[in-house]
Scaffold this active site. Structure first.
Site, PDB file in Angstrom:
ATOM      1  CE  LYS A  91      10.395  12.905 -96.116  1.00 48.38           C
ATOM      2  NZ  LYS A  91       9.689  14.215 -95.840  1.00 48.38           N
ATOM      3  CE1 TYR A 117      26.158  10.251 -91.689  1.00 48.20           C
ATOM      4  CE2 TYR A 117      28.475  10.049 -90.717  1.00 48.20           C
ATOM      5  CZ  TYR A 117      27.287  10.958 -91.024  1.00 48.20           C
ATOM      6  OH  TYR A 117      27.155  12.023 -90.299  1.00 48.20           O
ATOM      7  CG  ASP A 158      25.841  14.273 -88.459  1.00 47.57           C
ATOM      8  OD1 ASP A 158      26.438  14.391 -87.587  1.00 47.57           O
ATOM      9  OD2 ASP A 158      25.777  14.777 -89.836  1.00 47.57           O
ATOM     10  CG  ASP A 198       9.424  16.462 -93.089  1.00 47.23           C
ATOM     11  OD1 ASP A 198       9.067  15.310 -92.108  1.00 47.23           O
ATOM     12  OD2 ASP A 198       8.857  16.612 -93.692  1.00 47.23           O
ATOM     13  CG  ASP A 231      25.498  19.235 -84.998  1.00 45.80           C
ATOM     14  OD1 ASP A 231      26.109  18.208 -84.581  1.00 45.80           O
ATOM     15  OD2 ASP A 231      26.153  19.850 -85.717  1.00 45.80           O
TER      16      ASP A 231
HETATM   17  C1  IPM Z   1      29.366  13.740 -85.512  1.00 47.24           C
HETATM   18  C2  IPM Z   1      30.302  14.194 -86.685  1.00 47.24           C
HETATM   19  C3  IPM Z   1      30.780  13.372 -87.547  1.00 47.24           C
HETATM   20  C4  IPM Z   1      29.810  12.471 -87.998  1.00 47.24           C
HETATM   21  C5  IPM Z   1      31.929  13.615 -88.575  1.00 47.24           C
HETATM   22  C6  IPM Z   1      32.923  14.461 -87.783  1.00 47.24           C
HETATM   23  C7  IPM Z   1      32.358  12.603 -89.197  1.00 47.24           C
HETATM   24  O1  IPM Z   1      29.560  15.426 -87.236  1.00 47.24           O
HETATM   25  O2  IPM Z   1      29.840  12.955 -84.671  1.00 47.24           O
HETATM   26  O3  IPM Z   1      28.204  14.038 -85.197  1.00 47.24           O
HETATM   27  O4  IPM Z   1      28.943  12.939 -89.046  1.00 47.24           O
HETATM   28  O5  IPM Z   1      29.385  11.349 -87.616  1.00 47.24           O
HETATM   29 MG    MG Z   2      27.583  15.451 -86.330  1.00 49.26          MG
END
Ligand code: IPM
Ligand code: MG
Length: 357
Positions: free
Chosen positions: A192, A142, A248, A224, A252
């Site tokens: 990884k 990032y 990240d 993975d 999710d």
């Molecule tokens: C998160 C989001 C952020 C990230 C974005 C909005 C920059 O997806 O907080 O997980 O990638 O960190």
């Molecule tokens: Mg995110």
């Protein structure tokens, strides 16, 4: 009476709606526990771009630095997708994270019994899941340089750099080991290392730090495989330690174990200064302003702020209990709607939560 200064960052999309709900609840719970919250609302993301042309105005960052805690709703809107990167909402959020030195992102994923049916996974797979993703937040791909886009010899190339220094790995590993020692005593580090040099260093340093935490059982997974194990047998995890990008993605994925990303709070912490508390979900521009959002992740983020940021444990538990009771009573926003439940909009859900509190 103790009072705390909270910088509130409603941001974009559904941000203002869920912020309003959280604020009502915070006012009620703070009054009950005899402390007060003084809010300072500041623009960030698209809302800040509209006002001043930049996603993280210096005044917003300064207000966050001088607060006791920062509560952020969400940023982002497709309206800004065509702008250069430094003028996009996401750049404001990344600037806030790095500007406050928030290298440790804590994303707890705990199954709420009333929502077991809301997950796309079978109940016997997700029952009892209680895990914590510890994501490195101010390094890795990032922020790594060099990065950019160049045209040469008739081709366009774009590149980013995934880079970690030993001390960056050490400090996030220590946070994860410490939290694991306070929870189930198991830490799984994700990398990884079979392909990436940066991951081999990650693994070497995590192994080294493990020496200071003999009470924690350490394991490693390639990313993975970790992604697969999360949906195959998520109960095996206690604390997952990841770099910025892997965290990240995996957070999710882990969120969907609970049925909706609209349920997950997070805390971002540095070694000193205020923490940042925000839902894992985004700004949901498709439903913004329509009173359809699920405010629960925001309310649970406010609870994390009370517990971790302000050390107001009892008030935090009250908020979480209100969320539990409302779900148990069968009230749902659209993202979690199921047969036999009562559908509520964002504001009405806020009212229900307030009544349960
Ligand atoms: C998160 C989001 C952020 C990230 C974005 C909005 C920059 O997806 O907080 O997980 O990638 O960190
Ligand atoms: Mg995110």
């Amino acid at each position: 009476m103790t009072s705390y200064r909270i910088t509130l960052l409603p941001g974009d999309g559904i941000g203002p709606e869920i912020t309003a709900v959280a604020r009502h609840l915070l006012d009620a719970v703070s009054a009950r526990h005899s402390f007060s919250l003084i809010y300072d609302e500041q623009p960030i993301g698209g809302a800040a771009i509209d006002r001043s042309g930049e996603p993280l105005p210096e005044s917003t960052l300064a207000a966050c630095r001088s607060a006791d805690a920062v509560l952020l709703a969400a940023i982002g809107s497709p309206r800004f997708d065509a702008l250069p990167r430094e003028q996009r909402p996401e750049t404001g959020l990344l600037g806030l994270r790095s500007g406050l030195g928030l290298f440790a992102n804590l994303r707890p994923v705990k199954i709420i019994p009333a929502l077991i049916g809301a997950s796309t996974l079978r109940p016997e797979v997700i029952t009892g899941v209680d895990l914590l993703v510890v994501r490195e937040l101010t390094g890795g791909i990032y922020f790594g340089t060099p990065k950019g886009r160049v045209e040469a010899e008739g081709r366009v190339r774009a590149f980013n750099t995934m880079v970690y220094a030993d001390d960056e790995i050490d400090r996030i590993a220590r946070v994860a080991f410490q939290l694991a020692s306070e929870r189930g005593g198991r830490l799984c580090s994700v990398d990884k290392a079979n392909v990436l040099d940066v991951s081999q260093l990650w693994r070497d340093r995590v192994e080294l730090i493990a020496g200071d935490f003999p009470q924690v059982e350490l394991s490693h997974l390639y990313v993975d495989n970790a992604a697969m194990q999360l949906v195959r047998a998520p109960r095996q995890f206690d604390v997952l330690l990841t770099g910025n990008l892997f965290g990240d993605i995996l957070s999710d994925e882990a969120a969907m174990l609970t049925g909706s990303i609209g349920m997950l709070p997070s805390a971002s912490l540095g070694s000193a200064g205020p923490g940042l508390f925000e839902p894992v979900h985004g700004s949901a521009p498709d439903i913004a302003g329509a009173d359809l959002a699920n405010p629960m992740a925001m309310v649970l983020s406010a609870a994390m702020m009370l517990r971790v940021g302000l050390k107001q444990e009892a008030a935090a538990s009250d908020l979480e209990a209100a969320v539990d009771r409302v779900l148990t009573a069968g009230y749902r926003t659209g993202d979690l709607m199921a047969e036999g439940c009562s559908l509520l909009g964002c504001a009405a859900m806020g009212e229900k939560l307030l009544a349960e509190l």
